[in-house]
Design a protein around this motif. Structure first.
Motif, PDB file in Angstrom:
ATOM      1  N   ARG A 108       0.831  -1.203   0.000  1.00 30.87           N
ATOM      2  CA  ARG A 108       0.000   0.000   0.000  1.00 30.87           C
ATOM      3  C   ARG A 108       0.869   1.258   0.000  1.00 30.87           C
ATOM      4  N   ALA A 109       1.966   1.235   0.746  1.00 30.02           N
ATOM      5  CA  ALA A 109       2.875   2.393   0.771  1.00 30.02           C
ATOM      6  C   ALA A 109       3.499   2.612  -0.608  1.00 30.02           C
ATOM      7  N   ALA A 110       3.881   1.524  -1.271  1.00 31.79           N
ATOM      8  CA  ALA A 110       4.456   1.641  -2.615  1.00 31.79           C
ATOM      9  C   ALA A 110       3.420   2.177  -3.604  1.00 31.79           C
ATOM     10  N   ALA A 111       2.175   1.727  -3.472  1.00 32.16           N
ATOM     11  CA  ALA A 111       1.111   2.215  -4.354  1.00 32.16           C
ATOM     12  C   ALA A 111       0.835   3.701  -4.117  1.00 32.16           C
ATOM     13  N   LEU A 112       0.877   4.126  -2.861  1.00 29.15           N
ATOM     14  CA  LEU A 112       0.671   5.543  -2.549  1.00 29.15           C
ATOM     15  C   LEU A 112       1.808   6.393  -3.119  1.00 29.15           C
ATOM     16  N   ALA A 113       3.040   5.917  -2.964  1.00 29.61           N
ATOM     17  CA  ALA A 113       4.187   6.673  -3.484  1.00 29.61           C
ATOM     18  C   ALA A 113       4.089   6.809  -4.999  1.00 29.61           C
ATOM     19  N   ARG A 114       3.693   5.738  -5.680  1.00 32.48           N
ATOM     20  CA  ARG A 114       3.571   5.795  -7.138  1.00 32.48           C
ATOM     21  C   ARG A 114       2.437   6.734  -7.559  1.00 32.48           C
ATOM     22  N   LYS A 115       1.319   6.658  -6.854  1.00 36.88           N
ATOM     23  CA  LYS A 115       0.168   7.507  -7.188  1.00 36.88           C
ATOM     24  C   LYS A 115       0.539   8.989  -7.082  1.00 36.88           C
ATOM     25  N   ILE A 116       1.278   9.347  -6.036  1.00 35.36           N
ATOM     26  CA  ILE A 116       1.645  10.742  -5.844  1.00 35.36           C
ATOM     27  C   ILE A 116       2.766  11.145  -6.799  1.00 35.36           C
ATOM     28  N   TYR A 117       3.631  10.200  -7.185  1.00 37.25           N
ATOM     29  CA  TYR A 117       4.666  10.501  -8.173  1.00 37.25           C
ATOM     30  C   TYR A 117       4.035  10.832  -9.521  1.00 37.25           C
ATOM     31  N   LYS A 171      -3.229  23.394  -0.510  1.00 37.90           N
ATOM     32  CA  LYS A 171      -2.219  23.585   0.524  1.00 37.90           C
ATOM     33  C   LYS A 171      -2.237  22.391   1.479  1.00 37.90           C
ATOM     34  N   GLY A 172      -1.057  21.864   1.755  1.00 36.82           N
ATOM     35  CA  GLY A 172      -0.949  20.710   2.647  1.00 36.82           C
ATOM     36  C   GLY A 172      -1.042  19.378   1.931  1.00 36.82           C
ATOM     37  N   SER A 173      -1.263  19.383   0.619  1.00 32.92           N
ATOM     38  CA  SER A 173      -1.305  18.128  -0.123  1.00 32.92           C
ATOM     39  C   SER A 173       0.105  17.568  -0.279  1.00 32.92           C
ATOM     40  N   ARG A 174       0.193  16.287  -0.593  1.00 32.21           N
ATOM     41  CA  ARG A 174       1.497  15.630  -0.662  1.00 32.21           C
ATOM     42  C   ARG A 174       2.064  15.682  -2.070  1.00 32.21           C
ATOM     43  N   ILE A 175       3.378  15.904  -2.135  1.00 29.82           N
ATOM     44  CA  ILE A 175       4.131  15.837  -3.383  1.00 29.82           C
ATOM     45  C   ILE A 175       5.409  15.053  -3.120  1.00 29.82           C
ATOM     46  N   VAL A 176       6.061  14.646  -4.195  1.00 28.10           N
ATOM     47  CA  VAL A 176       7.299  13.873  -4.082  1.00 28.10           C
ATOM     48  C   VAL A 176       8.472  14.836  -3.932  1.00 28.10           C
ATOM     49  N   THR A 177       9.403  14.503  -3.043  1.00 24.57           N
ATOM     50  CA  THR A 177      10.618  15.297  -2.882  1.00 24.57           C
ATOM     51  C   THR A 177      11.625  14.927  -3.962  1.00 24.57           C
ATOM     52  N   LYS A 178      12.689  15.718  -4.083  1.00 24.20           N
ATOM     53  CA  LYS A 178      13.725  15.405  -5.062  1.00 24.20           C
ATOM     54  C   LYS A 178      14.430  14.109  -4.712  1.00 24.20           C
ATOM     55  N   GLU A 179      14.702  13.910  -3.415  1.00 20.00           N
ATOM     56  CA  GLU A 179      15.326  12.655  -2.991  1.00 20.00           C
ATOM     57  C   GLU A 179      14.406  11.472  -3.267  1.00 20.00           C
ATOM     58  N   GLY A 180      13.121  11.668  -3.006  1.00 19.24           N
ATOM     59  CA  GLY A 180      12.155  10.609  -3.273  1.00 19.24           C
ATOM     60  C   GLY A 180      12.052  10.290  -4.745  1.00 19.24           C
ATOM     61  N   GLN A 181      12.096  11.316  -5.590  1.00 19.61           N
ATOM     62  CA  GLN A 181      12.041  11.097  -7.031  1.00 19.61           C
ATOM     63  C   GLN A 181      13.245  10.294  -7.504  1.00 19.61           C
ATOM     64  N   GLN A 182      14.422  10.601  -6.965  1.00 21.17           N
ATOM     65  CA  GLN A 182      15.618   9.851  -7.337  1.00 21.17           C
ATOM     66  C   GLN A 182      15.504   8.395  -6.903  1.00 21.17           C
ATOM     67  N   ASP A 183      15.018   8.165  -5.678  1.00 19.55           N
ATOM     68  CA  ASP A 183      14.864   6.792  -5.182  1.00 19.55           C
ATOM     69  C   ASP A 183      13.870   6.006  -6.020  1.00 19.55           C
ATOM     70  N   LEU A 184      12.723   6.622  -6.306  1.00 19.26           N
ATOM     71  CA  LEU A 184      11.690   5.921  -7.071  1.00 19.26           C
ATOM     72  C   LEU A 184      12.162   5.624  -8.486  1.00 19.26           C
ATOM     73  N   ASN A 185      12.875   6.572  -9.121  1.00 20.27           N
ATOM     74  CA  ASN A 185      13.388   6.321 -10.462  1.00 20.27           C
ATOM     75  C   ASN A 185      14.471   5.245 -10.457  1.00 20.27           C
ATOM     76  N   ARG A 186      15.258   5.208  -9.390  1.00 20.18           N
ATOM     77  CA  ARG A 186      16.291   4.163  -9.295  1.00 20.18           C
ATOM     78  C   ARG A 186      15.663   2.780  -9.185  1.00 20.18           C
ATOM     79  N   ILE A 187      14.618   2.665  -8.370  1.00 21.78           N
ATOM     80  CA  ILE A 187      13.909   1.390  -8.251  1.00 21.78           C
ATOM     81  C   ILE A 187      13.238   1.027  -9.578  1.00 21.78           C
ATOM     82  N   ALA A 188      12.658   2.017 -10.255  1.00 21.56           N
ATOM     83  CA  ALA A 188      12.017   1.767 -11.553  1.00 21.56           C
ATOM     84  C   ALA A 188      13.032   1.279 -12.573  1.00 21.56           C
TER      85      ALA A 188
END
Length: 197
Positions: A108-117, A171-188
């Motif tokens: 579920r955490a991985a699905a949430l991270a992908r949805k927000i990415y 305001k207050g909604s979630r977005i991906v950080t630069k570090e998170g984007q790098q991690d997710l792209n590396r896993i992809a």
């Protein structure tokens, strides 16, 4: 003194004619790295395009494969703390029992991270609707807000997501950080290369 640059670009190919030879050219979608050199042997107009290691983003990989790969990464590195109530909680109002899979929170955490990415500026309310289900009579039931809120907070602690306080409308909604984007792209990229073998 002439300065030459080597530009590593995202992997995408097209054909073109160059000095009477058919050559595979990498199309510039986004510049990944730029190295500045004092001398370069094979320069043409002071730019050389080289193919870097294959690079894929989350959007280039099938959702199912990425979610599975990222869930394994989260579990292997103990990135998310699994609470005691994870074994008894339901994932939504329309469910009768808790999930059978013991690693469902990582998934579920991985699905949430992908949805927000893929599309940022999601809040808990929208995500409960997205991760909800439909009953037999056609009524839509929301997903568990507690589970989604907890996992979003866990993803924030490992700096994959952050709250966007600059947005005027969301305001207050979630977005991906630069570090998170790098991690997710590396896993992809790892998932895509594993699928090619």
């Amino acid at each position: 003194m002439n300065l030459y640059y080597i530009v590593f670009i995202r992997n995408s190919q097209t054909d073109f004619q160059y000095e009477r030879q058919k050559v595979r050219l990498l199309v510039v979608y986004e510049v990944v790295l730029i190295y500045q050199l004092k001398s370069c042997k094979y320069s043409k107009n002071n730019l050389i395009f080289l193919m870097s290691a294959p690079f894929y983003t989350v959007k280039d990989v099938p959702a199912q494969d990425f979610i599975r790969g990222y869930a394994e990464y989260l579990k292997k590195n103990n990135k998310i703390k699994i609470p005691e109530w994870a074994s008894i909680v339901k994932t939504g109002l329309g469910k009768e029992t808790s999930p059978i899979d013991q690693d469902w929170m990582y998934v579920r955490a991985a699905a949430l991270a992908r949805k927000i990415y893929v599309r940022g500026h999601w809040g808990v309310g929208n995500l409960t609707h997205m991760f909800g289900s439909v009953n037999d009579n056609g009524k839509h039931e929301s997903g568990s807000g507690k589970v989604i809120r907890y996992l979003l907070q866990q993803l924030e602690t490992i700096k994959v997501l952050k709250k966007d306080n600059k947005s005027l409308l969301k305001k207050g909604s979630r977005i991906v950080t630069k570090e998170g984007q790098q991690d997710l792209n590396r896993i992809a990229t790892q998932v895509a290369l594993a699928a090619r073998k």
